[in-house]
Design a protein around this motif. Structure first.
Motif, PDB file in Angstrom:
ATOM      1  N   LYS A  48       0.815  -1.212   0.000  1.00  0.00           N
ATOM      2  CA  LYS A  48       0.000   0.000   0.000  1.00  0.00           C
ATOM      3  C   LYS A  48       0.852   1.268   0.000  1.00  0.00           C
ATOM      4  O   LYS A  48       0.451   2.299  -0.542  1.00  0.00           O
ATOM      5  CB  LYS A  48      -0.917   0.015   1.234  1.00  0.00           C
ATOM      6  CG  LYS A  48      -2.063  -0.982   1.179  1.00  0.00           C
ATOM      7  CD  LYS A  48      -3.149  -0.520   0.224  1.00  0.00           C
ATOM      8  CE  LYS A  48      -4.368  -1.424   0.314  1.00  0.00           C
ATOM      9  NZ  LYS A  48      -5.413  -1.038  -0.661  1.00  0.00           N
ATOM     10  N   ASN A  49       2.029   1.207   0.618  1.00  0.00           N
ATOM     11  CA  ASN A  49       2.872   2.395   0.705  1.00  0.00           C
ATOM     12  C   ASN A  49       3.942   2.451  -0.378  1.00  0.00           C
ATOM     13  O   ASN A  49       4.846   3.284  -0.317  1.00  0.00           O
ATOM     14  CB  ASN A  49       3.519   2.479   2.086  1.00  0.00           C
ATOM     15  CG  ASN A  49       4.382   1.252   2.407  1.00  0.00           C
ATOM     16  OD1 ASN A  49       4.417   0.291   1.649  1.00  0.00           O
ATOM     17  ND2 ASN A  49       5.066   1.296   3.537  1.00  0.00           N
ATOM     18  N   LEU A  95      -3.626   3.177  16.024  1.00  0.00           N
ATOM     19  CA  LEU A  95      -5.064   2.988  15.858  1.00  0.00           C
ATOM     20  C   LEU A  95      -5.772   4.322  15.634  1.00  0.00           C
ATOM     21  O   LEU A  95      -6.587   4.463  14.728  1.00  0.00           O
ATOM     22  CB  LEU A  95      -5.662   2.299  17.081  1.00  0.00           C
ATOM     23  CG  LEU A  95      -5.288   0.834  17.323  1.00  0.00           C
ATOM     24  CD1 LEU A  95      -5.974   0.325  18.577  1.00  0.00           C
ATOM     25  CD2 LEU A  95      -5.667  -0.029  16.117  1.00  0.00           C
ATOM     26  N   TYR A  96      -5.456   5.322  16.478  1.00  0.00           N
ATOM     27  CA  TYR A  96      -6.133   6.613  16.388  1.00  0.00           C
ATOM     28  C   TYR A  96      -5.337   7.649  17.177  1.00  0.00           C
ATOM     29  O   TYR A  96      -4.484   7.306  18.015  1.00  0.00           O
ATOM     30  CB  TYR A  96      -7.560   6.528  16.944  1.00  0.00           C
ATOM     31  CG  TYR A  96      -7.647   6.115  18.400  1.00  0.00           C
ATOM     32  CD1 TYR A  96      -7.671   7.071  19.415  1.00  0.00           C
ATOM     33  CD2 TYR A  96      -7.694   4.771  18.754  1.00  0.00           C
ATOM     34  CE1 TYR A  96      -7.736   6.700  20.752  1.00  0.00           C
ATOM     35  CE2 TYR A  96      -7.759   4.388  20.084  1.00  0.00           C
ATOM     36  CZ  TYR A  96      -7.776   5.352  21.082  1.00  0.00           C
ATOM     37  OH  TYR A  96      -7.834   4.983  22.400  1.00  0.00           O
ATOM     38  N   ASP A  97      -5.604   8.913  16.929  1.00  0.00           N
ATOM     39  CA  ASP A  97      -5.014  10.006  17.692  1.00  0.00           C
ATOM     40  C   ASP A  97      -5.738  10.066  19.042  1.00  0.00           C
ATOM     41  O   ASP A  97      -6.941  10.335  19.081  1.00  0.00           O
ATOM     42  CB  ASP A  97      -5.207  11.316  16.926  1.00  0.00           C
ATOM     43  CG  ASP A  97      -4.597  12.518  17.644  1.00  0.00           C
ATOM     44  OD1 ASP A  97      -4.355  12.441  18.866  1.00  0.00           O
ATOM     45  OD2 ASP A  97      -4.378  13.543  16.969  1.00  0.00           O
ATOM     46  N   PRO A  98      -5.053   9.829  20.155  1.00  0.00           N
ATOM     47  CA  PRO A  98      -5.741   9.769  21.443  1.00  0.00           C
ATOM     48  C   PRO A  98      -6.344  11.102  21.885  1.00  0.00           C
ATOM     49  O   PRO A  98      -7.254  11.127  22.720  1.00  0.00           O
ATOM     50  CB  PRO A  98      -4.639   9.313  22.415  1.00  0.00           C
ATOM     51  CG  PRO A  98      -3.362   9.714  21.753  1.00  0.00           C
ATOM     52  CD  PRO A  98      -3.612   9.570  20.279  1.00  0.00           C
ATOM     53  N   PHE A  99      -5.853  12.202  21.316  1.00  0.00           N
ATOM     54  CA  PHE A  99      -6.328  13.516  21.741  1.00  0.00           C
ATOM     55  C   PHE A  99      -7.335  14.139  20.774  1.00  0.00           C
ATOM     56  O   PHE A  99      -8.023  15.093  21.118  1.00  0.00           O
ATOM     57  CB  PHE A  99      -5.136  14.453  21.947  1.00  0.00           C
ATOM     58  CG  PHE A  99      -4.150  13.917  22.938  1.00  0.00           C
ATOM     59  CD1 PHE A  99      -4.466  13.856  24.286  1.00  0.00           C
ATOM     60  CD2 PHE A  99      -2.931  13.411  22.514  1.00  0.00           C
ATOM     61  CE1 PHE A  99      -3.571  13.335  25.206  1.00  0.00           C
ATOM     62  CE2 PHE A  99      -2.032  12.888  23.430  1.00  0.00           C
ATOM     63  CZ  PHE A  99      -2.344  12.847  24.783  1.00  0.00           C
ATOM     64  N   ASP A 104      -4.350   8.954   7.294  1.00  0.00           N
ATOM     65  CA  ASP A 104      -4.537   7.508   7.449  1.00  0.00           C
ATOM     66  C   ASP A 104      -3.240   6.724   7.392  1.00  0.00           C
ATOM     67  O   ASP A 104      -3.232   5.519   7.636  1.00  0.00           O
ATOM     68  CB  ASP A 104      -5.553   6.964   6.447  1.00  0.00           C
ATOM     69  CG  ASP A 104      -5.152   7.153   5.002  1.00  0.00           C
ATOM     70  OD1 ASP A 104      -4.113   7.794   4.733  1.00  0.00           O
ATOM     71  OD2 ASP A 104      -5.898   6.673   4.117  1.00  0.00           O
ATOM     72  N   LYS A 105      -2.134   7.380   7.084  1.00  0.00           N
ATOM     73  CA  LYS A 105      -0.841   6.696   7.190  1.00  0.00           C
ATOM     74  C   LYS A 105      -0.376   6.662   8.641  1.00  0.00           C
ATOM     75  O   LYS A 105       0.336   5.760   9.052  1.00  0.00           O
ATOM     76  CB  LYS A 105       0.202   7.388   6.307  1.00  0.00           C
ATOM     77  CG  LYS A 105      -0.066   7.249   4.825  1.00  0.00           C
ATOM     78  CD  LYS A 105       1.038   7.900   3.996  1.00  0.00           C
ATOM     79  CE  LYS A 105       0.835   7.622   2.510  1.00  0.00           C
ATOM     80  NZ  LYS A 105      -0.445   8.141   2.012  1.00  0.00           N
ATOM     81  N   ARG A 106      -0.810   7.632   9.410  1.00  0.00           N
ATOM     82  CA  ARG A 106      -0.431   7.706  10.816  1.00  0.00           C
ATOM     83  C   ARG A 106      -1.440   7.025  11.727  1.00  0.00           C
ATOM     84  O   ARG A 106      -1.069   6.410  12.732  1.00  0.00           O
ATOM     85  CB  ARG A 106      -0.271   9.174  11.225  1.00  0.00           C
ATOM     86  CG  ARG A 106       0.351   9.371  12.597  1.00  0.00           C
ATOM     87  CD  ARG A 106       0.642  10.841  12.847  1.00  0.00           C
ATOM     88  NE  ARG A 106       1.286  11.030  14.144  1.00  0.00           N
ATOM     89  CZ  ARG A 106       1.584  12.210  14.670  1.00  0.00           C
ATOM     90  NH1 ARG A 106       1.290  13.322  13.985  1.00  0.00           N
ATOM     91  NH2 ARG A 106       2.157  12.294  15.849  1.00  0.00           N
ATOM     92  N   TYR A 107      -2.734   7.162  11.377  1.00  0.00           N
ATOM     93  CA  TYR A 107      -3.802   6.601  12.212  1.00  0.00           C
ATOM     94  C   TYR A 107      -4.758   5.770  11.356  1.00  0.00           C
ATOM     95  O   TYR A 107      -5.379   6.282  10.430  1.00  0.00           O
ATOM     96  CB  TYR A 107      -4.592   7.714  12.901  1.00  0.00           C
ATOM     97  CG  TYR A 107      -3.744   8.651  13.724  1.00  0.00           C
ATOM     98  CD1 TYR A 107      -3.047   8.201  14.845  1.00  0.00           C
ATOM     99  CD2 TYR A 107      -3.636   9.999  13.367  1.00  0.00           C
ATOM    100  CE1 TYR A 107      -2.267   9.067  15.592  1.00  0.00           C
ATOM    101  CE2 TYR A 107      -2.856  10.864  14.107  1.00  0.00           C
ATOM    102  CZ  TYR A 107      -2.173  10.399  15.218  1.00  0.00           C
ATOM    103  OH  TYR A 107      -1.388  11.254  15.957  1.00  0.00           O
TER     104      TYR A 107
END
Length: 214
Positions: free
Chosen positions: A69-70, A153-157, A168-171
């Motif tokens: 994908k990358n 999985l996701y940005d906690p903040f 979506d590459k980071r989370y």
């Protein structure tokens, strides 16, 4: 263990092509994916028509070239698969017209390629493949690929990306909004659209439940 009968009524064709169907170690594009797409395609084919043999070959070979994908080659993955598939079918004695039909369906199935499907077989393959990207299987594949790519999985903040750009590459969860929620609007066949609507709602229900838990 491969079971040709799972690809009925095209088990003989499957037996001759399955060795080429998937390469690499990507669990989101493995033999299980090929079988799910085949079942989706046959369900759509029953309502929409088309040449079942062309469609089955296109399904079996649509991921015969593995591109991560990358990878910078991602947008060319379906064209590379179509080229390889054409050579495989030529060795099996397929006619030029049938090879071309399979090749077009494979080239056009990919979201990244941006190629508009022109035949009913190409439209069905694109729909069948995209069905596997939404619904609960789509959720599983999203997080599998996110882990494979090293995403969180996701940005906690700011999990809903209220005050930040989607990434979506980071989370992994951002992929719902950057791509997955957009897929249902692009289905090519009436049968595909009907199936997609159900799975799209499953995606949205999952994200709502996920956000409630975090």
């Amino acid at each position: 263990m491969f079971k040709a009968e799972a690809f009925s009524p095209h088990e003989t064709l499957a037996a001759s092509l399955i060795a080429h169907a998937a390469e690499g170690d990507d669990g989101s594009h493995d033999l299980a994916h090929i079988l799910r797409v085949f079942r989706n395609a046959m369900r759509i084919h029953a309502g929409e028509g088309g040449d079942g043999r062309i469609l089955a070959a296109a399904v079996l070979l649509h991921d015969c070239v593995a591109v991560e994908k990358n990878s910078p080659l991602r947008a060319k993955a379906s064209a590379l698969a179509a080229e390889k598939a054409s050579a495989i079918l030529a060795e099996l004695g397929w006619t030029a017209a049938d090879i071309s039909a399979v090749g077009h369906a494979i080239t056009a199935h990919s979201f990244s390629a941006g190629v508009t499907p022109q035949t009913i077989e190409a439209k069905i393959l694109q729909d069948a493949d995209r069905l596997d990207a939404i619904g609960m299987v789509g959720v599983a594949r999203c997080f599998y690929i996110g882990g494979r790519m090293g995403s969180g999985l996701y940005d906690p903040f700011d999990p809903a990306a209220t005050n930040r750009p989607l990434d979506d590459k980071r989370y992994a969860i951002d992929h719902f909004q950057t791509k997955l929620f957009k897929l249902a609007d692009g289905f090519q066949t009436e049968t595909g659209r009907r199936l997609a609507a159900v799975r799209d709602q499953s995606l949205r229900d999952f994200l709502s439940a996920f956000m409630d838990e975090i």
